[in-house]
Structure formats: C-alpha cells, structure tokens
Design a protein around this motif. Structure first.
Motif, mmCIF file in Angstrom:
data_model
loop_
_atom_site.group_PDB
_atom_site.id
_atom_site.type_symbol
_atom_site.label_atom_id
_atom_site.label_comp_id
_atom_site.label_asym_id
_atom_site.label_seq_id
_atom_site.Cartn_x
_atom_site.Cartn_y
_atom_site.Cartn_z
ATOM 1 N N PRO A 114 3.564 -2.148 -1.144
ATOM 2 C CA PRO A 114 3.562 -0.698 -1.950
ATOM 3 C C PRO A 114 4.279 -0.572 -3.457
ATOM 4 C CG PRO A 114 4.434 -0.674 0.731
ATOM 5 C CD PRO A 114 3.633 -1.887 -0.100
ATOM 6 N N GLY A 115 4.786 -1.091 -3.577
ATOM 7 C CA GLY A 115 6.074 -1.469 -5.102
ATOM 8 C C GLY A 115 5.205 -2.207 -5.892
ATOM 9 N N GLY A 116 3.748 -2.987 -5.506
ATOM 10 C CA GLY A 116 3.483 -3.597 -6.060
ATOM 11 C C GLY A 116 3.613 -5.084 -6.546
ATOM 12 N N GLU A 117 5.007 -5.533 -5.430
ATOM 13 C CA GLU A 117 4.636 -7.249 -5.283
ATOM 14 C C GLU A 117 3.882 -7.839 -4.611
ATOM 15 O OE1 GLU A 117 7.403 -5.240 -3.888
ATOM 16 O OE2 GLU A 117 7.883 -4.860 -5.581
ATOM 17 N N ILE A 118 3.195 -8.905 -4.928
ATOM 18 C CA ILE A 118 2.241 -9.298 -3.941
ATOM 19 C C ILE A 118 3.536 -10.192 -3.168
ATOM 20 C CG2 ILE A 118 1.263 -12.089 -4.054
ATOM 21 C CD1 ILE A 118 0.348 -11.903 -6.584
#
Length: 51
Positions: free
Chosen positions: A15-19
C-alpha cells in the motif's frame, strides 16, 4: 489446471508503494472468466511461502 505465462506476472506492490519481495500479481482474462458477468476482473497473486 490454469497456467499463467511468466510474462503476465508483475511485482506486487505494498500500500505504501514499496515492491513486496517474493510476491507477484497478474490479471486473468479469456477462458479464465468464462461464465463470469461481463465487466468482472480476476486479479491473482502468487507469493513464496512464509517461513
């Protein structure tokens, strides 16, 4: 058995954009959605087992 080509898989994203390491997603279509209502999407995930 449903087989998804390797080229269909994309890295899963948190959700935070990290893979998310060791996780992938793909959107299925065609015969996989036979009998489903029009406009439905089928998004699947595969992930390495957790220790």
């Amino acid at each position: 058995m449903l087989r998804v080509p390797a080229s269909a898989w994309a890295p899963a994203v948190e959700p935070g954009g990290e893979i998310r390491e060791g996780a992938w997603t793909a959107e299925l279509d065609g015969d996989a959605l036979k009998g489903w209502p029009k406009g439905m999407r089928l998004i699947v995930r595969k992930e390495r087992p957790h220790p």
